[in-house]
Structures are given as structure tokens and as C-alpha cells.
Write a protein that holds these residues in place. Structure first.
Motif, PDB file in Angstrom:
ATOM      1  N   GLU A  29      36.600  23.097  63.678  1.00 48.25           N
ATOM      2  CA  GLU A  29      35.368  23.560  63.249  1.00 48.25           C
ATOM      3  C   GLU A  29      34.100  23.194  63.215  1.00 48.25           C
ATOM      4  O   GLU A  29      34.396  22.018  62.309  1.00 48.25           O
ATOM      5  N   ALA A  41      30.380  26.978  64.253  1.00 52.15           N
ATOM      6  CA  ALA A  41      31.236  26.859  65.812  1.00 52.15           C
ATOM      7  C   ALA A  41      32.568  26.407  65.618  1.00 52.15           C
ATOM      8  O   ALA A  41      32.568  25.079  64.856  1.00 52.15           O
ATOM      9  N   LEU A  43      34.670  24.945  68.452  1.00 51.83           N
ATOM     10  CA  LEU A  43      35.595  24.446  69.954  1.00 51.83           C
ATOM     11  C   LEU A  43      36.219  23.824  70.352  1.00 51.83           C
ATOM     12  O   LEU A  43      37.892  23.226  69.143  1.00 51.83           O
ATOM     13  N   LEU A  57      35.292  29.210  72.986  1.00 48.27           N
ATOM     14  CA  LEU A  57      33.741  28.570  71.956  1.00 48.27           C
ATOM     15  C   LEU A  57      33.864  29.843  70.684  1.00 48.27           C
ATOM     16  O   LEU A  57      33.766  31.065  71.969  1.00 48.27           O
ATOM     17  N   ASP A  58      33.848  29.309  69.783  1.00 50.77           N
ATOM     18  CA  ASP A  58      33.434  30.838  68.689  1.00 50.77           C
ATOM     19  C   ASP A  58      32.676  30.784  68.254  1.00 50.77           C
ATOM     20  O   ASP A  58      32.142  29.228  67.521  1.00 50.77           O
ATOM     21  N   LEU A  59      31.336  31.230  67.948  1.00 55.54           N
ATOM     22  CA  LEU A  59      30.381  31.289  66.643  1.00 55.54           C
ATOM     23  C   LEU A  59      30.221  32.192  65.860  1.00 55.54           C
ATOM     24  O   LEU A  59      30.505  33.575  66.106  1.00 55.54           O
ATOM     25  N   ARG A  78      33.919  35.439  70.469  1.00 56.36           N
ATOM     26  CA  ARG A  78      34.977  34.562  70.941  1.00 56.36           C
ATOM     27  C   ARG A  78      34.206  34.575  72.456  1.00 56.36           C
ATOM     28  O   ARG A  78      34.146  35.407  72.869  1.00 56.36           O
ATOM     29  N   ASN A  79      33.648  32.876  72.931  1.00 56.02           N
ATOM     30  CA  ASN A  79      33.935  33.390  74.307  1.00 56.02           C
ATOM     31  C   ASN A  79      34.931  32.305  75.275  1.00 56.02           C
ATOM     32  O   ASN A  79      35.501  31.486  74.047  1.00 56.02           O
ATOM     33  N   THR A  80      35.529  32.729  76.461  1.00 54.14           N
ATOM     34  CA  THR A  80      36.775  32.375  77.018  1.00 54.14           C
ATOM     35  C   THR A  80      36.457  32.002  77.978  1.00 54.14           C
ATOM     36  O   THR A  80      35.901  32.772  78.919  1.00 54.14           O
ATOM     37  N   THR A  88      34.260  38.227  76.838  1.00 54.85           N
ATOM     38  CA  THR A  88      33.475  37.804  75.799  1.00 54.85           C
ATOM     39  C   THR A  88      33.973  39.085  74.600  1.00 54.85           C
ATOM     40  O   THR A  88      33.967  40.038  75.038  1.00 54.85           O
TER      41      THR A  88
END
Length: 174
Positions: A29, A41, A43, A57-59, A78-80, A88
Motif C-alpha cells: 500500500e 491504493a 495492490l 486492488l483497493d482505493l 475493493r476490486n477483486t 467490486t
């Protein structure tokens, strides 16, 4: 928001639900930090040790209500993307509390709303929840957090294992 600095860390987090399901995530991060909040962010990679492995991927963003950051709001997207999943998740907390107990120990609570779109099934789910825990610095650059989590507060009478979890997070500053 004037930036006071950039902070990086690496972490491993494991979320163990009391129904036997789990998710473990590890990654890096980077975040920009100011007196009023942060933006960053994350990853990494994750697995449930059963059905799926995924990229994560977290923003993230936070805004402090006070100068010490005891009261704040935060947002995580959070995108996986996995072998068997793609989703998402949006988690928003309008009031999170972080209470320093000592120089090395912090107690925290984070009530939140979560919405998630599963791209494989095109299904949207949402819920209210809370997690609370303690973070302990174990060295100059390493901390460990232990927390309890209650999911699906909108169904307050369902205290089954699917609605409870224990989480462990180890973070190392870069």
C-alpha cells in the motif's frame, strides 16, 4: 489537502468467519497523508484457500473530523478479479473512532455500510456492519491488529457464524 508525506507499507490480513469461510490478502500500500486525512491504493493477492485465488486492488480515502484523527470517515473501494470471481465492493464508514491508549496501542471501531457487485452473477448485495479491535506496535516498523467483526446488522437477530468474524492484520512500514 496539502500532503505531509507519502507512507508505504506491506501487509497480510486474514479474515476468518465463524462459519468456516475465510479470505486472506497480502500486498503493498502507498498513501498520501495530511493532517486532515489520507488517500491511497493497495495492490495485492488473495485467496479463500478453497475455491479461489485473486488479484486485489483497493482505493482508500479518509477524512479526519478532528486534528488528532480520533474521529474520521473513510471509504474503501475493493476490486477483486479471481479464477472464479470478479467483484467490486464499496465500504463507507461515516464515523470511525481511533483511540490511542498508549504510544504503542490503539483501540478502534468502524461501523460501515457495504455494497458489492458480483460481475459473474451480476448480483448486487449490501449490508451494514461493524468491526472493532486493537492495534499494537510490536517494533518501530511493525504492528499487529486483532479485531472482531459483525456482518449484516440489518438482520440483527441472525447471530449465526456467517455474521461473525475474527480478523488479524500484520503491517510493516516500508
Amino acid at each position: 489537502m496539502p500532503v505531509d508525506g507519502l507512507r508505504g507499507n506491506t501487509s497480510i490480513s486474514t479474515y476468518q468467519n465463524l462459519d468456516g469461510s475465510n479470505l486472506t490478502i497480502a500486498g503493498l500500500e502507498e498513501k498520501a497523508v495530511s493532517k486532515r486525512g489520507s488517500a491511497g491504493a493497495f495492490l495485492g493477492v488473495g485467496t479463500d484457500f478453497n475455491k479461489d485465488a485473486m488479484a486485489v486492488l483497493d482505493l482508500k480515502g479518509s477524512y479526519n473530523y478532528d486534528k488528532k484523527g480520533i474521529l474520521n470517515q473513510n471509504l474503501r473501494i475493493r476490486n477483486t478479479v479471481g479464477l472464479k470471481s470478479a467483484a467490486t465492493q464499496i465500504r463507507y464508514s461515516p464515523l470511525s473512532v481511533n483511540i490511542p491508549v498508549t504510544d504503542k496501542t490503539t483501540l478502534y471501531a468502524n461501523p460501515h455500510y457495504t455494497g458489492k457487485i458480483n460481475y459473474k452473477t451480476n448480483k448486487w448485495t449490501n449490508s451494514a456492519g461493524i468491526f472493532a479491535g486493537v492495534t499494537q506496535d510490536i517494533s518501530k516498523n511493525t504492528s499487529i491488529s486483532l479485531e472482531a467483526q459483525r456482518y449484516n446488522l440489518q438482520d440483527i437477530k441472525d447471530n449465526s457464524g456467517k455474521n461473525w468474524g475474527i480478523n488479524l492484520i500484520i503491517s510493516c512500514k516500508l
